[in-house]
Design a protein around this motif. Structure first.
Motif, PDB file in Angstrom:
ATOM      1  N   GLY A 268       0.726  -1.056  -0.006  1.00  0.00           N
ATOM      2  CA  GLY A 268       0.042  -0.142  -0.104  1.00  0.00           C
ATOM      3  C   GLY A 268       0.906   1.191  -0.032  1.00  0.00           C
ATOM      4  N   PHE A 269       1.772   1.101   0.786  1.00  0.00           N
ATOM      5  CA  PHE A 269       2.758   2.235   0.753  1.00  0.00           C
ATOM      6  C   PHE A 269       3.563   2.653  -0.592  1.00  0.00           C
ATOM      7  CE2 PHE A 269       6.938   4.166   1.490  1.00  0.00           C
ATOM      8  CZ  PHE A 269       6.948   5.196   2.107  1.00  0.00           C
ATOM      9  N   MET A 270       3.978   1.527  -1.247  1.00  0.00           N
ATOM     10  CA  MET A 270       4.526   1.733  -2.545  1.00  0.00           C
ATOM     11  C   MET A 270       3.762   2.199  -3.578  1.00  0.00           C
ATOM     12  SD  MET A 270       7.725   1.224  -2.282  1.00  0.00           S
ATOM     13  CE  MET A 270       9.375   0.343  -1.392  1.00  0.00           C
ATOM     14  N   LEU A 271       2.357   1.723  -3.450  1.00  0.00           N
ATOM     15  CA  LEU A 271       1.408   2.435  -4.278  1.00  0.00           C
ATOM     16  C   LEU A 271       1.090   3.947  -4.159  1.00  0.00           C
ATOM     17  CD1 LEU A 271      -0.820   1.788  -6.489  1.00  0.00           C
ATOM     18  CD2 LEU A 271      -2.307   1.268  -4.655  1.00  0.00           C
ATOM     19  N   LEU A 272       1.032   4.255  -2.854  1.00  0.00           N
ATOM     20  CA  LEU A 272       0.831   5.676  -2.512  1.00  0.00           C
ATOM     21  C   LEU A 272       2.042   6.420  -2.956  1.00  0.00           C
ATOM     22  CD1 LEU A 272      -0.685   6.098   1.016  1.00  0.00           C
ATOM     23  CD2 LEU A 272      -1.489   6.849  -0.967  1.00  0.00           C
ATOM     24  N   VAL A 273       3.360   6.029  -2.889  1.00  0.00           N
ATOM     25  CA  VAL A 273       4.475   6.729  -3.444  1.00  0.00           C
ATOM     26  C   VAL A 273       4.152   6.935  -4.788  1.00  0.00           C
ATOM     27  CG1 VAL A 273       6.868   6.539  -3.861  1.00  0.00           C
ATOM     28  CG2 VAL A 273       6.122   5.725  -1.695  1.00  0.00           C
ATOM     29  N   ALA A 274       3.681   6.124  -5.887  1.00  0.00           N
ATOM     30  CA  ALA A 274       3.692   6.225  -7.183  1.00  0.00           C
ATOM     31  C   ALA A 274       2.588   7.209  -7.522  1.00  0.00           C
ATOM     32  CB  ALA A 274       3.387   4.653  -7.825  1.00  0.00           C
ATOM     33  N   ILE A 275       1.277   6.891  -6.644  1.00  0.00           N
ATOM     34  CA  ILE A 275       0.171   7.846  -7.000  1.00  0.00           C
ATOM     35  C   ILE A 275       0.435   9.235  -6.460  1.00  0.00           C
ATOM     36  CG2 ILE A 275      -2.079   8.019  -6.453  1.00  0.00           C
ATOM     37  CD1 ILE A 275      -2.408   5.347  -6.290  1.00  0.00           C
ATOM     38  N   SER A 276       1.126   9.532  -5.475  1.00  0.00           N
ATOM     39  CA  SER A 276       1.545  10.831  -4.858  1.00  0.00           C
ATOM     40  C   SER A 276       2.484  11.361  -5.870  1.00  0.00           C
ATOM     41  CB  SER A 276       2.014  10.816  -3.379  1.00  0.00           C
ATOM     42  OG  SER A 276       1.187  10.027  -2.598  1.00  0.00           O
ATOM     43  N   SER A 277       3.455  10.849  -6.180  1.00  0.00           N
ATOM     44  CA  SER A 277       4.380  11.421  -7.022  1.00  0.00           C
ATOM     45  C   SER A 277       3.774  12.018  -8.605  1.00  0.00           C
ATOM     46  CB  SER A 277       5.825  10.439  -7.416  1.00  0.00           C
ATOM     47  OG  SER A 277       6.341  10.059  -6.336  1.00  0.00           O
ATOM     48  N   LEU A 278       2.930  11.062  -8.924  1.00  0.00           N
ATOM     49  CA  LEU A 278       2.283  11.277 -10.466  1.00  0.00           C
ATOM     50  C   LEU A 278       1.301  12.623  -9.922  1.00  0.00           C
ATOM     51  CD1 LEU A 278       1.421  10.601 -13.308  1.00  0.00           C
ATOM     52  CD2 LEU A 278      -0.112   9.075 -12.236  1.00  0.00           C
ATOM     53  N   VAL A 279       0.202  12.531  -8.910  1.00  0.00           N
ATOM     54  CA  VAL A 279      -0.611  13.621  -8.815  1.00  0.00           C
ATOM     55  C   VAL A 279       0.078  14.753  -8.644  1.00  0.00           C
ATOM     56  CG1 VAL A 279      -2.364  14.172  -7.196  1.00  0.00           C
ATOM     57  CG2 VAL A 279      -2.234  12.191  -8.032  1.00  0.00           C
ATOM     58  N   LEU A 280       1.046  14.927  -7.613  1.00  0.00           N
ATOM     59  CA  LEU A 280       1.670  16.179  -7.371  1.00  0.00           C
ATOM     60  C   LEU A 280       2.460  16.638  -8.481  1.00  0.00           C
ATOM     61  CD1 LEU A 280       3.124  15.368  -3.732  1.00  0.00           C
ATOM     62  CD2 LEU A 280       1.303  16.925  -4.501  1.00  0.00           C
ATOM     63  N   THR A 281       3.109  15.713  -9.307  1.00  0.00           N
ATOM     64  CA  THR A 281       3.825  16.282 -10.543  1.00  0.00           C
ATOM     65  C   THR A 281       2.703  16.870 -11.498  1.00  0.00           C
ATOM     66  OG1 THR A 281       5.206  14.352 -10.351  1.00  0.00           O
ATOM     67  CG2 THR A 281       5.227  15.526 -12.581  1.00  0.00           C
ATOM     68  N   VAL A 282       1.822  16.281 -11.659  1.00  0.00           N
ATOM     69  CA  VAL A 282       0.727  16.921 -12.588  1.00  0.00           C
ATOM     70  C   VAL A 282       0.381  18.481 -11.973  1.00  0.00           C
ATOM     71  CG1 VAL A 282      -1.623  16.625 -13.557  1.00  0.00           C
ATOM     72  CG2 VAL A 282      -0.067  14.784 -13.609  1.00  0.00           C
ATOM     73  N   LEU A 283      -0.067  18.590 -10.636  1.00  0.00           N
ATOM     74  CA  LEU A 283      -0.406  19.600 -10.177  1.00  0.00           C
ATOM     75  C   LEU A 283       0.623  20.827 -10.320  1.00  0.00           C
ATOM     76  CD1 LEU A 283      -2.308  18.375  -6.907  1.00  0.00           C
ATOM     77  CD2 LEU A 283      -3.187  19.222  -8.786  1.00  0.00           C
TER      78      LEU A 283
ATOM     79  N   ILE B  54       6.184  17.836   3.632  1.00  0.00           N
ATOM     80  CA  ILE B  54       5.507  17.080   5.030  1.00  0.00           C
ATOM     81  C   ILE B  54       5.091  15.813   4.754  1.00  0.00           C
ATOM     82  CG2 ILE B  54       3.983  17.377   6.770  1.00  0.00           C
ATOM     83  CD1 ILE B  54       4.279  20.373   6.576  1.00  0.00           C
ATOM     84  N   LEU B  55       4.455  15.572   3.488  1.00  0.00           N
ATOM     85  CA  LEU B  55       3.852  14.265   3.348  1.00  0.00           C
ATOM     86  C   LEU B  55       4.989  13.019   3.342  1.00  0.00           C
ATOM     87  CD1 LEU B  55       1.357  12.681   1.997  1.00  0.00           C
ATOM     88  CD2 LEU B  55       2.023  13.509  -0.127  1.00  0.00           C
ATOM     89  N   GLY B  56       6.006  13.608   2.609  1.00  0.00           N
ATOM     90  CA  GLY B  56       7.401  12.810   2.506  1.00  0.00           C
ATOM     91  C   GLY B  56       7.743  12.568   3.854  1.00  0.00           C
ATOM     92  N   ARG B  57       7.956  13.400   4.760  1.00  0.00           N
ATOM     93  CA  ARG B  57       8.730  13.266   5.898  1.00  0.00           C
ATOM     94  C   ARG B  57       7.894  12.480   7.155  1.00  0.00           C
ATOM     95  NH1 ARG B  57      10.615  12.376   9.811  1.00  0.00           N
ATOM     96  NH2 ARG B  57      12.414  13.424  11.145  1.00  0.00           N
ATOM     97  N   LEU B  58       6.584  12.459   6.951  1.00  0.00           N
ATOM     98  CA  LEU B  58       5.823  11.738   7.662  1.00  0.00           C
ATOM     99  C   LEU B  58       5.105  10.256   7.311  1.00  0.00           C
ATOM    100  CD1 LEU B  58       3.531  14.394   9.373  1.00  0.00           C
ATOM    101  CD2 LEU B  58       5.487  13.256  10.398  1.00  0.00           C
ATOM    102  N   GLU B  59       5.777  10.103   5.713  1.00  0.00           N
ATOM    103  CA  GLU B  59       5.537   8.964   5.092  1.00  0.00           C
ATOM    104  C   GLU B  59       3.997   8.749   4.819  1.00  0.00           C
ATOM    105  OE1 GLU B  59       7.815   5.835   6.841  1.00  0.00           O
ATOM    106  OE2 GLU B  59       9.615   6.891   6.342  1.00  0.00           O
ATOM    107  N   TYR B  60       3.533   9.746   4.026  1.00  0.00           N
ATOM    108  CA  TYR B  60       2.164   9.322   3.734  1.00  0.00           C
ATOM    109  C   TYR B  60       0.827   9.241   4.262  1.00  0.00           C
ATOM    110  CZ  TYR B  60       5.548   9.238  -0.405  1.00  0.00           C
ATOM    111  OH  TYR B  60       6.549   9.418  -1.226  1.00  0.00           O
ATOM    112  N   PHE B  61       0.974   7.943   4.948  1.00  0.00           N
ATOM    113  CA  PHE B  61      -0.298   7.590   5.914  1.00  0.00           C
ATOM    114  C   PHE B  61      -0.559   8.461   6.956  1.00  0.00           C
ATOM    115  CE2 PHE B  61       0.920   3.287   3.994  1.00  0.00           C
ATOM    116  CZ  PHE B  61      -0.082   3.183   3.500  1.00  0.00           C
ATOM    117  N   THR B  62       0.153   9.025   7.614  1.00  0.00           N
ATOM    118  CA  THR B  62      -0.005  10.009   8.714  1.00  0.00           C
ATOM    119  C   THR B  62      -0.737  11.069   8.210  1.00  0.00           C
ATOM    120  OG1 THR B  62       2.079   9.171  10.205  1.00  0.00           O
ATOM    121  CG2 THR B  62       1.125  11.472  10.523  1.00  0.00           C
TER     122      THR B  62
END
Length: 462
Positions: free
Chosen positions: A378-393, A442-450
Motif C-alpha cells: 500500500g505504501f509503495m502504491l501511495l508513493v507512485a500515486i502521490s508522485s504522479l498527482v503532485l507532478t501533474v498539479l 511534510i507528506l514525505g517526511r511523515l511517510e504519507y499515511f499520517t
C-alpha cells in the motif's frame, strides 16, 4: 530563537531585532494557546489524536520557524514558510541565493533548524515534555511510521527519545571534529555537521560542499551521511554491546551499503567514460559522494551535475526513492520496504509457478506477517500515486514536466536538489507550486499515511 540570539553574541550581526520580534511573536501565539487550554488534563492520547498532533506540529513549527527568514531576507511569506519547512523536514530545497554574504547568525539558525528536525520535531517534544509520555509511543509511531514496530530502547518513551538524541548529539560532535581536522573553520565545521548527520543538506554557501574543493571533506561527509541514514536504535544497541558486526548482520543496513557500492560503480563508469573529470580518483570521489548524498536524501552538491551524462540524473533519482534505513534521519521509501517489496514480488511469481505451495516472505530470518506485507505494498502504491498527482498539479502551475517531476522527487523524498529549472534553487516555482511542494515535504517526511489519513472525512466524523 534563543539559540540564534546566543549566536549573535559571538558573531555580533545586526539581526538582533529580527530575532527578538520572531521570538516575541512565537511567545505570544504560544501564550494564547496556553491561557485557553492550560486547565485541560491530558490523561490518554489515542492514535487518532497522535496522527493529528504529528501532522499539525510540523506545519505550525514550520510557520513559526519562518519568521526570522521573513524578517531577515527578502523572501515573501510563502517562500519563507517553504524554506522553513524545507529545513525542518531536512529536505534542503531552497529559495535563497547569495548565502555567502548573509549574516552568520542567520546561516547557523538555518542549519540548526535542519538539525532539530533531523530526528523529528515530535520526538524532540516528547524528549523534553514528560507530560506527553501518556501517549508518547503513539506520537512516536505517528511521526516515524514503518513496516516493522519501532525499537523501544527503554521502558519509558521519553527515555527512549533521550537515548536517540544522545546518539544524535555524539555523532554530530564527531562529525564537526572531523570536518575541522580536514580544514574547515570552526563555524563551517559546526554548521555542516548539523546538516550532515541530519541528512539535511543545507550549507552556508551557494556552492554547497563544492565550495571547499577538498576530497577529504567529501569522504568525511560520505561516512557521516551514511551514519545518519542508519537506524539510530541500531547505533545505540551496537555501541552498548560493543559489536560493530551488528551493522553487517542487519539486513537493511547491509543491503543499503551494497546498493551504494553498486550504484556508485555504475555512476563512475558513466562519468569516467564521458571524461567529465581529469582523473579516476576524482570520478570515484564525485560518483560515491553524489550517490550517498541522493540515497540518504541529504542533497549536498559538489559538482556541476548539468555537465554529467543525462542518464546519471535517472540513476540519482532512483537512488533518492530508495532512501536510507527506517529509524534514521534519511528520507525516501526506506530500504526495509525495498527489500520486502522485492521479496513479495518474488513470492508472487513463485506462487504463480507453484500454485499449491505455501510460500512466505522472510526478513531477518523471521516470517513477515500478512498485515505488514499489505502495508508495504500500500505504501509503495501511495508513493507512485502521490508522485504522479503532485507532478501533474505542479506542471499545471507553469513548470515543464521534467522540472515538475524532479521538484516533486526532491521534496517528497526530502532530498533537496532537483533538475531542469530547479537545478540551482526553487525560485522559478510559483507561489501555488511552492505551497504544493511544502505539502509534499511534510507528506514525505511523515511517510504519507499520517498526513493522508487526515484528509478522510471518516477521520473527523467518528
Amino acid at each position: 530563537m534563543v539559540f540564534a540570539l546566543l549566536a549573535l553574541i559571538v558573531f555580533k550581526d545586526k539581526t538582533v531585532t529580527q530575532f527578538v520580534y520572531s521570538g516575541l511573536l512565537s511567545f505570544v501565539l504560544a501564550a494564547i494557546i496556553y491561557v485557553r487550554y492550560h486547565k485541560a488534563k491530558l490523561t490518554k492520547l489515542f492514535y487518532r489524536e497522535a496522527l493529528a498532533f504529528a501532522s499539525f506540529t510540523w506545519f505550525v513549527v514550520g510557520v513559526l520557524g519562518a519568521f526570522p527568514i521573513l524578517f531577515i531576507t527578502d523572501a515573501g511569506f510563502t517562500d519563507a514558510v517553504f524554506e522553513s519547512i524545507s529545513a525542518m523536514t531536512t529536505t534542503g530545497a531552497t529559495i535563497l541565493v547569495g548565502l555567502d554574504n548573509m549574516p552568520k547568525s542567520f546561516l547557523l539558525y538555518r542549519q540548526f533548524l535542519q538539525w532539530m528536525g533531523g530526528l523529528g520535531i515530535v520526538i524532540f517534544v516528547v524528549a523534553i515534555l514528560p507530560m506527553l509520555n501518556v501517549g508518547g509511543m503513539r506520537l512516536l509511531r505517528a511521526e516515524t511510521p514503518g513496516p516493522i514496530k519501532n525499537d523501544k530502547l527503554a521502558p519509558r518513551v521519553s527515555s527512549t527519545t533521550r537515548y536517540l538524541w544522545l546518539v544524535y548529539v555524539v555523532l554530530t560532535l564527531l562529525c564537526a571534529a572531523c570536518y575541522w581536522l580536514a580544514g574547515m573553520s570552526g563555524f563551517d565545521a559546526l554548521a555542516h555537521s548539523f546538516t550532515t548527520v541530519s541528512t539535511g543538506g543545507f550549507s552556508p554557501y551557494d556552492g554547497s560542499m563544492g565550495h571547499f574543493d577538498n576530497h577529504w571533506i567529501l569522504a568525511i561527509a560520505d561516512v557521516f551521511m551514511l551514519l545518519g541514514a542508519i537506524s539510530f536504535a541500531l547505533h545505540y544497541n551496537n555501541f552498548t554491546r560493543r559489536a560493530l558486526r551488528g551493522y553487517w548482520q542487519d539486513e537493511e543496513t547491509r543491503w543499503m551499503l551494497i546498493s551504494v557500492a553498486a550504484i556508485s560503480f555504475i555512476l563512475f563508469l558513466f562519468v569516467f567514460n564521458h571524461g567529465v573529470h581529469d582523473s579516476v580518483s576524482e570520478s570515484i570521489s564525485q560518483a560515491l559522494f553524489h550517490v550517498i548524498s541522493f540515497m540518504t536524501s541529504t542533497g549536498y552538491g559538489a559538482d556541476d551535475l548539468s555537465a554529467w551524462p543525462a542518464a546519471t540524473a535517472g540513476l540519482l533519482i532512483m537512488a533518492s526513492y530508495m532512501g536510507g534505513c527506517a529509524g534514521s534521519t534519511a528520507g525516501g521509501s526506506k530500504f526495509i520496504r525495498n527489500i520486502l517489496t522485492v521479496r513479495i514480488l518474488r513470492q508472487q511469481m513463485m506462487q504463480a509457478i507453484h500454485p499449491q505451495a505455501i510460500l512466505t516472505v522472510r526478513y531477518q530470518g523471521k516470517v513477515v506477517k500478512n498485515d505488514v506485507v499489505l502495508a508495504v505494498m500500500g505504501f509503495m502504491l501511495l508513493v507512485a500515486i502521490s508522485s504522479l498527482v503532485l507532478t501533474v498539479l505542479l506542471a499545471m502551475t507553469g513548470l515543464d514536466f521534467y522540472s515538475a517531476f524532479t521538484a516533486v522527487v526532491a521534496c517528497i523524498n526530502v532530498l533537496g536538489p532537483g533538475f531542469g529549472e530547479v537545478s540551482s534553487n526553487f525560485i522559478p516555482v510559483s507561489d501555488t507550486g511552492t505551497w504544493i511542494l511544502s505539502f509534499a515535504m511534510i507528506l514525505g517526511r511523515l511517510e504519507y499515511f499520517t498526513v493522508l489519513t487526515l484528509l478522510l472525512p471518516k477521520f473527523w466524523r467518528d
